[in-house]
Design a protein around this motif. Structure first.
Motif, PDB file in Angstrom:
ATOM      1  N   ALA A  92     -54.548  63.212 -22.595  1.00 15.00           N
ATOM      2  CA  ALA A  92     -55.727  62.807 -21.820  1.00 15.00           C
ATOM      3  C   ALA A  92     -56.515  61.743 -22.572  1.00 15.00           C
ATOM      4  O   ALA A  92     -57.019  60.783 -21.968  1.00 15.00           O
ATOM      5  CB  ALA A  92     -56.603  64.019 -21.529  1.00 15.00           C
ATOM      6  N   ASN A 105     -57.115  57.806 -21.494  1.00 16.15           N
ATOM      7  CA  ASN A 105     -58.448  57.204 -21.534  1.00 16.15           C
ATOM      8  C   ASN A 105     -58.406  55.839 -22.220  1.00 16.15           C
ATOM      9  O   ASN A 105     -58.995  54.862 -21.738  1.00 16.15           O
ATOM     10  CB  ASN A 105     -59.410  58.142 -22.259  1.00 16.15           C
ATOM     11  N   THR A 121     -55.676  62.836 -15.432  1.00 17.77           N
ATOM     12  CA  THR A 121     -56.644  63.235 -16.459  1.00 17.77           C
ATOM     13  C   THR A 121     -57.193  64.627 -16.167  1.00 17.77           C
ATOM     14  O   THR A 121     -57.314  65.469 -17.069  1.00 17.77           O
ATOM     15  CB  THR A 121     -57.796  62.216 -16.522  1.00 17.77           C
TER      16      THR A 121
END
Length: 460
Positions: free
Chosen positions: A267, A271, A383
């Motif tokens: 995750a 990002n 995500t």
């Protein structure tokens, strides 16, 4: 003059012998009043209090002095508020208990502790006038503990839950750790370490091993020393199979010092991929800057905020607020742009009636945003999926990456928006550069192979 003791005299309608009359006369003349016999102290409270004067008692547990008026009510209130939880089920141990600590009191104290812990309430909530009035209306007989007593209850609850967690973790064979560092608004650095394991019921559990202020330099050696101490403290040194952190060099090096298999948080990597791709698209960067300014105006101006609410109500739409972008989370950019698209008409109408030089986005800019959002929606879903706490996500990583690449190619083929295509190219390149090795990592590939949902379709 001599008197015969057998002589009988009538006094107040009673026949008294001479000796009895003589004693009666002495007490009557001297006006001496005989004190009644002292009342026997039978209340269990006297095990915890000592009478230091005729109108004062002293608590033997905390040395606090209380007023005393021939009853133990104030003593009982003090004990319940300050010492009952510390004594630890005194009723079961023969403390003040028979009749002084009902089960309902224990239940209410437990509920109060849970309220403070789960809702992150300050200990001072028990002193708030409104809270006390509310509790008094619910149960007038419940004595709300003082702030110091509540603090002691929370500490006791923590110690109890911690001991249970340690006992549970001794039963498991293997655990994994996740670790992160952040800086508070007061510029204090903190290190958090969380342990994950599967229990006897095949459910995923997580235990926070510790959140510590990290005043040392953020070197791999210092990080490794703190994590080693936590693993020893919780008795899991030989059970850790993987350490998951962000991609910072000191975190990666820390895993090597600990001689643990290390994995980068997917995750967090997603990002970085999206943030870099957004920054590499100049036209979109300008639109984001304009959007931040527009959202900031409506969030900082009371008049503008009220006008936006009024316009939405006039249009018969639900009242929504604009969302501001946050630098550390790429999906906040996604949510900001998505909300602007959703409130395109109300925002334009509100700005038209306000005296400001802030302008809304143009039709072309909204078209660009819509094209980019179609590419980013898959990353937002991925995500969220990878950030779930109660579901194992390791086996999903490789299939999600495959789906993201396929989604990008399909959406880029459909869109005619040049800026969206440019951003899509950056996303695809970053995705392949950063994550191309994940499929060959044993920990990820084995997790996917062992998941019956993905073992045949999960790989490229």
């Amino acid at each position: 003059m001599g008197f015969d003791s057998r002589c009988v005299i009538l006094v107040r309608g009673k026949h008294l012998s001479f000796c009895q009359f003589w004693l009666y006369d002495i007490f009557a003349t001297c006006k001496v009043r005989m004190e009644p016999a002292k009342k026997r102290k039978t209340s269990p409270m006297w095990e915890y209090f000592d009478q230091i004067s005729h109108n004062k008692v002293k608590c033997l547990l905390c040395s606090r002095e209380l007023g005393y008026s021939n009853n133990t009510s104030s003593m009982l209130r003090h004990y319940r508020a300050m010492h009952e939880m510390k004594e630890g089920h005194a009723g079961d141990a023969g403390g003040p208990a028979q009749g002084t600590r009902p089960t309902r009191k224990q239940d209410l104290d437990e509920a109060l502790v849970n309220l403070i812990v789960k809702d992150t309430q300050p200990f001072s909530v028990v002193e708030d006038v409104g809270f006390r009035a509310f509790v008094a209306l619910l149960d007038p007989n419940y004595v709300i503990p003082k702030r110091q007593a509540v603090k002691a209850m929370v500490e006791a609850k923590y110690a109890l839950e911690r001991s249970k967690a340690i006992a549970d973790m001794q039963k498991v064979v293997a655990v994994s750790l996740t670790s992160d560092m952040w800086t508070s608004i007061n510029m204090d650095a903190y290190l958090a370490v969380t342990c994950h394991f599967v229990d006897d019921n095949t459910r995923l559990n997580s235990v926070l091993l510790g959140v510590q202020q990290f005043s040392q330099t953020h070197t791999a050696e210092n990080l490794a020393r703190v994590k080693t101490s936590l693993m020893e403290e919780w008795g899991i040194t030989d059970k850790v199979t993987c350490l998951v952190t962000d991609g910072a060099a000191n975190m990666i090096s820390c895993g090597k010092h600990l001689k643990l298999r290390h994995a980068i948080c997917i995750a967090h990597t997603l990002n970085l991929i999206v943030k870099k791709s957004l920054d590499m698209t100049p036209v979109l960067s300008d639109i984001r800057a304009k959007s931040r300014k527009l959202v900031g105006f409506f969030r900082s101006s009371t008049l503008a905020k009220e006008k936006l609410v009024s316009v939405q109500r006039q249009m018969g739409r639900p009242t929504l607020k604009l969302l501001q972008e946050v630098e550390t989370r790429w999906n906040s950019t996604y949510h900001m742009l998505q909300r602007l698209v959703d409130l395109r008409e109300p925002v334009g109408a509100a700005l038209a009636s306000l005296n400001t030089d802030i302008t809304t986005l143009t039709s072309a800019e909204f078209t660009t945003i819509s094209g980019c959002l179609s590419l980013l929606s898959g990353f937002n879903d991925a995500t969220i999926e990878l950030s779930e706490e109660k579901n194992v996500s390791g086996s999903k990583v490789v299939p999600l990456l495959k789906m993201l690449e396929q989604m990008l190619q399909e959406e880029m083929a459909k869109t005619a928006e040049a800026v969206a295509k440019e951003m899509g190219e950056h996303l695809l390149r970053q995705l392949r550069e950063r994550l191309h090795t994940l499929q060959s990592m044993s920990i990820m590939s084995l997790a996917t192979l062992l998941d019956p949902r993905f073992k045949l379709i999960g790989f490229f």
